[in-house]
Design an enzyme around this catalytic site. Structure first.
Site, PDB file in Angstrom:
ATOM      1  N   LYS A  22       0.817  -1.232   0.035  1.00  0.00           N
ATOM      2  CA  LYS A  22      -0.042  -0.243   0.024  1.00  0.00           C
ATOM      3  C   LYS A  22       0.651   1.197  -0.062  1.00  0.00           C
ATOM      4  O   LYS A  22       0.767   2.167  -0.761  1.00  0.00           O
ATOM      5  CB  LYS A  22      -0.988   0.277   1.304  1.00  0.00           C
ATOM      6  CG  LYS A  22      -2.161   1.208   1.084  1.00  0.00           C
ATOM      7  CD  LYS A  22      -3.018   0.834   1.867  1.00  0.00           C
ATOM      8  CE  LYS A  22      -3.234   1.243   3.840  1.00  0.00           C
ATOM      9  NZ  LYS A  22      -2.792   2.316   4.508  1.00  0.00           N
ATOM     10  N   ARG A  27       2.835   5.564  -3.096  1.00  0.00           N
ATOM     11  CA  ARG A  27       4.322   6.655  -3.866  1.00  0.00           C
ATOM     12  C   ARG A  27       3.623   6.368  -5.463  1.00  0.00           C
ATOM     13  O   ARG A  27       4.861   7.754  -6.018  1.00  0.00           O
ATOM     14  CB  ARG A  27       5.051   5.996  -3.441  1.00  0.00           C
ATOM     15  CG  ARG A  27       5.189   6.583  -1.626  1.00  0.00           C
ATOM     16  CD  ARG A  27       6.100   6.270  -0.517  1.00  0.00           C
ATOM     17  NE  ARG A  27       6.460   6.551   1.226  1.00  0.00           N
ATOM     18  CZ  ARG A  27       5.745   6.547   1.832  1.00  0.00           C
ATOM     19  NH1 ARG A  27       4.370   5.422   1.613  1.00  0.00           N
ATOM     20  NH2 ARG A  27       6.018   6.773   2.987  1.00  0.00           N
ATOM     21  N   ARG A 122      -7.881  12.568  12.690  1.00  0.00           N
ATOM     22  CA  ARG A 122      -6.475  12.201  12.711  1.00  0.00           C
ATOM     23  C   ARG A 122      -5.379  13.787  12.738  1.00  0.00           C
ATOM     24  O   ARG A 122      -6.007  14.945  11.881  1.00  0.00           O
ATOM     25  CB  ARG A 122      -5.515  11.404  11.523  1.00  0.00           C
ATOM     26  CG  ARG A 122      -6.774   9.685  11.966  1.00  0.00           C
ATOM     27  CD  ARG A 122      -6.040   9.106  10.971  1.00  0.00           C
ATOM     28  NE  ARG A 122      -4.828   8.518  10.892  1.00  0.00           N
ATOM     29  CZ  ARG A 122      -4.326   7.850  10.249  1.00  0.00           C
ATOM     30  NH1 ARG A 122      -4.769   7.711   9.434  1.00  0.00           N
ATOM     31  NH2 ARG A 122      -2.997   7.815  10.663  1.00  0.00           N
ATOM     32  N   SER A 167       7.966   9.163  11.902  1.00  0.00           N
ATOM     33  CA  SER A 167       6.701   9.471  10.899  1.00  0.00           C
ATOM     34  C   SER A 167       7.324   9.780   9.516  1.00  0.00           C
ATOM     35  O   SER A 167       7.632  10.353   8.792  1.00  0.00           O
ATOM     36  CB  SER A 167       5.492  10.331  11.271  1.00  0.00           C
ATOM     37  OG  SER A 167       4.582  10.529  10.521  1.00  0.00           O
ATOM     38  N   GLN A 169       5.116   9.235   6.358  1.00  0.00           N
ATOM     39  CA  GLN A 169       3.746  10.082   6.426  1.00  0.00           C
ATOM     40  C   GLN A 169       4.750  11.673   6.724  1.00  0.00           C
ATOM     41  O   GLN A 169       4.306  12.528   5.304  1.00  0.00           O
ATOM     42  CB  GLN A 169       2.782  10.332   6.949  1.00  0.00           C
ATOM     43  CG  GLN A 169       2.389   8.589   6.419  1.00  0.00           C
ATOM     44  CD  GLN A 169       0.790   9.059   6.844  1.00  0.00           C
ATOM     45  OE1 GLN A 169      -0.505   9.681   7.701  1.00  0.00           O
ATOM     46  NE2 GLN A 169       0.311   7.316   6.416  1.00  0.00           N
ATOM     47  N   ASP A 316       2.409  -1.005  11.905  1.00  0.00           N
ATOM     48  CA  ASP A 316       1.373  -1.501  11.743  1.00  0.00           C
ATOM     49  C   ASP A 316       0.991  -2.675  11.901  1.00  0.00           C
ATOM     50  O   ASP A 316      -0.062  -3.301  11.250  1.00  0.00           O
ATOM     51  CB  ASP A 316       1.041  -0.875  10.210  1.00  0.00           C
ATOM     52  CG  ASP A 316       0.996  -0.182   9.508  1.00  0.00           C
ATOM     53  OD1 ASP A 316       0.889   1.117  10.129  1.00  0.00           O
ATOM     54  OD2 ASP A 316       1.307   0.541   7.992  1.00  0.00           O
ATOM     55  N   LYS A 343      -4.483   6.293  14.641  1.00  0.00           N
ATOM     56  CA  LYS A 343      -4.205   5.560  13.267  1.00  0.00           C
ATOM     57  C   LYS A 343      -5.730   5.589  12.997  1.00  0.00           C
ATOM     58  O   LYS A 343      -6.096   6.484  13.786  1.00  0.00           O
ATOM     59  CB  LYS A 343      -3.896   4.598  13.424  1.00  0.00           C
ATOM     60  CG  LYS A 343      -1.969   3.817  14.267  1.00  0.00           C
ATOM     61  CD  LYS A 343      -1.300   4.815  13.365  1.00  0.00           C
ATOM     62  CE  LYS A 343      -0.218   4.495  13.243  1.00  0.00           C
ATOM     63  NZ  LYS A 343       0.554   5.289  11.706  1.00  0.00           N
ATOM     64  N   ARG A 347      -5.781   1.739  17.492  1.00  0.00           N
ATOM     65  CA  ARG A 347      -6.049   0.801  18.070  1.00  0.00           C
ATOM     66  C   ARG A 347      -5.044   0.155  19.617  1.00  0.00           C
ATOM     67  O   ARG A 347      -5.239  -1.610  19.384  1.00  0.00           O
ATOM     68  CB  ARG A 347      -4.579   0.153  17.052  1.00  0.00           C
ATOM     69  CG  ARG A 347      -4.730   0.250  14.965  1.00  0.00           C
ATOM     70  CD  ARG A 347      -4.168   0.607  14.055  1.00  0.00           C
ATOM     71  NE  ARG A 347      -4.559   0.210  12.776  1.00  0.00           N
ATOM     72  CZ  ARG A 347      -3.523   0.577  11.964  1.00  0.00           C
ATOM     73  NH1 ARG A 347      -2.433   1.024  11.619  1.00  0.00           N
ATOM     74  NH2 ARG A 347      -4.578   0.149  10.434  1.00  0.00           N
ATOM     75  N   ARG A 389      -6.814  -3.563   9.622  1.00  0.00           N
ATOM     76  CA  ARG A 389      -5.580  -4.147  10.259  1.00  0.00           C
ATOM     77  C   ARG A 389      -6.514  -4.879  11.265  1.00  0.00           C
ATOM     78  O   ARG A 389      -6.333  -5.933  12.259  1.00  0.00           O
ATOM     79  CB  ARG A 389      -4.590  -2.855  10.943  1.00  0.00           C
ATOM     80  CG  ARG A 389      -4.131  -2.411   9.550  1.00  0.00           C
ATOM     81  CD  ARG A 389      -2.291  -2.377   9.590  1.00  0.00           C
ATOM     82  NE  ARG A 389      -1.748  -1.812   8.380  1.00  0.00           N
ATOM     83  CZ  ARG A 389      -2.011  -2.184   7.022  1.00  0.00           C
ATOM     84  NH1 ARG A 389      -1.787  -3.422   7.182  1.00  0.00           N
ATOM     85  NH2 ARG A 389      -1.497  -0.987   6.244  1.00  0.00           N
TER      86      ARG A 389
HETATM   87  C1  S3P Z   1       2.847   5.219   6.021  1.00  0.00           C
HETATM   88  C2  S3P Z   1       3.201   5.488   7.570  1.00  0.00           C
HETATM   89  C3  S3P Z   1       2.611   4.895   8.267  1.00  0.00           C
HETATM   90  C4  S3P Z   1       1.902   3.943   8.452  1.00  0.00           C
HETATM   91  C5  S3P Z   1       0.773   3.812   7.002  1.00  0.00           C
HETATM   92  C6  S3P Z   1       1.690   4.137   6.201  1.00  0.00           C
HETATM   93  C7  S3P Z   1       3.236   5.491   4.639  1.00  0.00           C
HETATM   94  O1  S3P Z   1       1.884   5.882   9.633  1.00  0.00           O
HETATM   95  O2  S3P Z   1       1.694   3.432  10.098  1.00  0.00           O
HETATM   96  O3  S3P Z   1      -0.206   3.142   7.862  1.00  0.00           O
HETATM   97  O4  S3P Z   1       2.854   4.964   3.732  1.00  0.00           O
HETATM   98  O5  S3P Z   1       4.199   6.124   4.488  1.00  0.00           O
HETATM   99  P1  S3P Z   1       3.316   6.862   9.498  1.00  0.00           P
HETATM  100  O6  S3P Z   1       4.166   7.492   9.349  1.00  0.00           O
HETATM  101  O7  S3P Z   1       2.033   8.552  10.533  1.00  0.00           O
HETATM  102  O8  S3P Z   1       4.032   6.399  11.635  1.00  0.00           O
END
Ligand code: S3P
Length: 429
Positions: A22, A27, A122, A167, A169, A316, A343, A347, A389
């Site tokens: 995913k 990306r 979030r 993180s 993200q 995750d 999340k 969780r 999840r």
């Molecule tokens: C992800 C980063 C993680 C992960 C999410 C996917 C990504 O989140 O928990 O399912 O694709 O960059 P965080 O960056 O908020 O930790």
């Protein structure tokens, strides 16, 4: 009705085809959209979160040909996106919203990003604050904290930034924004999070360097349109790794699974617990490591203590780790995992409340959980909290639970693994 019943399994055998990753699928779509020319993304995940990213890019004027398991993306280059005619709905996907914000912050038009009820709760200050330091003009609900986000794009300037939380993200959002500046953006992480963005940006020709926890990107260089093949998702494979381990005499093989070390902390922990896991045929696909994983059912694993430094590499996998911990000898503790609370659901709270219904003794902490094993799991009616999840972790727990378990909100699996329940049926013997 959005519920499914699952009964205890005697043994699991066979091979499961794991859906494409995913994180890498998101990306590949986003980066190809701002690359110059025609990119092929092969073996792309088809699931709710990825539909959100495909639609978001289309609404920004990117033409995407959909051929099912592969897409052709006609990238617009670094400055070719156009103003969306409507708000962009990122659905349940935090990755879509946070990564695309880094791109939109640098485009000279107005855009609004929102999502479903879960995504709108979030935290977004973690991207808004550093993007604002780069000169972004972003406003959000609740004192600039929650979606919807309104973005008016600007010329951004590079920054040097130390992230307060690990993180991927946030890191990816800032790296993307950095591509549009005319200097060097330098980002330091407290603990390494998944590095798919760094790997893919490098594969596409960006001027990016990584040294320990520090990443620098020089802006202004076009990304090359390319062919990207997406490996199987380790986070989806994790459910079947645990399923095989927890039911004695089971034998499961998972093929072509991504084993990027920033993602496979679960394997390290399971080995510490005494699991037998074989990783074979390791090879490289589009800059990412891929392998086959075989697992054999064990009579009993040992409890472990998991500390903060490990969390990003298994972020995750914590829900499914709670399930195997309930069956291990001793008390497993997971600490430094407060990120789990923000999340798709909380969780820690979700797993604590639902595993308790199945007979597990659990203590919750603000930053983690402790789980007393070995529990005699018993079937119960449990809830996914709309979180993919959690739905999958509870379904795997059900395979080891006496009697029948009913999982409410089971359709949440469509966010990352639409064929999940068929995959379970195919290995139950
Ligand atoms: C992800 C980063 C993680 C992960 C999410 C996917 C990504 O989140 O928990 O399912 O694709 O960059 P965080 O960056 O908020 O930790």
């Amino acid at each position: 009705m959005d519920r499914i019943e699952i009964s205890k399994a005697n043994v699991l055998k066979g091979s499961v085809s794991i859906p494409p990753d995913k994180s890498i699928s998101h990306r590949a779509i986003l980066f190809s959209s701002i690359a110059k020319g025609k990119s092929f993304v092969k073996n792309i995940l088809r699931a709710g979160d990825i539909d959100a990213t495909l639609e978001a890019c289309r609404s920004l004027g990117v033409s995407i040909e959909d051929h099912g398991d592969h897409v052709i993306i006609h990238g617009k280059g670094l400055h070719g996106l156009s103003e969306p005619a409507n708000i962009i709905d990122c659905g349940n996907s935090g990755t879509t919203l946070r990564l695309i914000s880094g791109i939109l912050a640098a485009h000279p038009f107005f855009s609004v990003l929102t999502g479903d009820e879960s995504l709108r709760k979030r935290p977004m200050a973690r991207i808004i604050e550093p993007l604002s330091l780069m000169g972004a003009d972003i406003k959000a609900r609740g004192g600039n904290q929650f979606p919807p986000l309104g973005i008016r794009g600007n010329q951004l300037k590079p920054i040097t930034y130390t992230m307060p939380i690990a993180s991927a993200q946030v890191k990816s959002s800032l790296l993307l924004a950095g591509l549009f500046t005319d200097g060097i953006t330098e980002i330091t992480e407290p603990v390494q999070s998944r590095d798919h963005s760094e790997k893919m940006l490098s594969f596409l020709g960006a001027d990016i360097t990584v040294k320990d926890m520090q990443i620098t990107v020089r802006g202004g260089k076009d990304l090359r349109a390319s062919e990207i093949s997406v490996p199987g998702d380790f986070s989806s494979a994790a459910f079947f790794i645990i399923a095989a381990l927890m039911i004695p005499s089971s034998e499961i093989t998972l093929k072509k699974v991504g084993i990027n070390p920033t993602r496979t902390g679960l394997l390290t922990i399971l080995q510490q617990m005494g699991a037998r896991i074989e990783v074979t045929n390791i090879h490289d696909v589009s800059g990412e490591s891929v392998a086959n994983i075989s697992c054999t059912g064990m009579d009993r694993l040992q409890a472990v203590h998991i500390k903060k430094e490990m969390i990003p590499s298994l972020i995750d996998e914590v829900p499914i780790l709670c399930v195997i911990s309930a069956l291990a000898d001793g008390t497993t503790t997971i600490r430094g995992a407060e990120e789990l609370r923000v999340k798709e659901s909380d969780r820690i709270a979700s797993m604590a409340s639902e595993l308790r219904k199945m007979g597990v003794t659990i203590e919750e902490y603000p930053d983690g959980i402790s789980i007393q094993g070995p529990a005699d799991l018993r079937g119960a009616t449990v809830d996914s909290y709309g979180d993919h999840r959690i739905a999958m972790a509870l379904a795997i727990a059900a395979l080891a639970a006496e009697g029948t378990t009913t999982i409410r909100g089971c359709s949440a699996v469509n966010i990352s693994f639409p064929g999940f329940f068929d995959a379970i049926r195919s290995i139950v013997r």
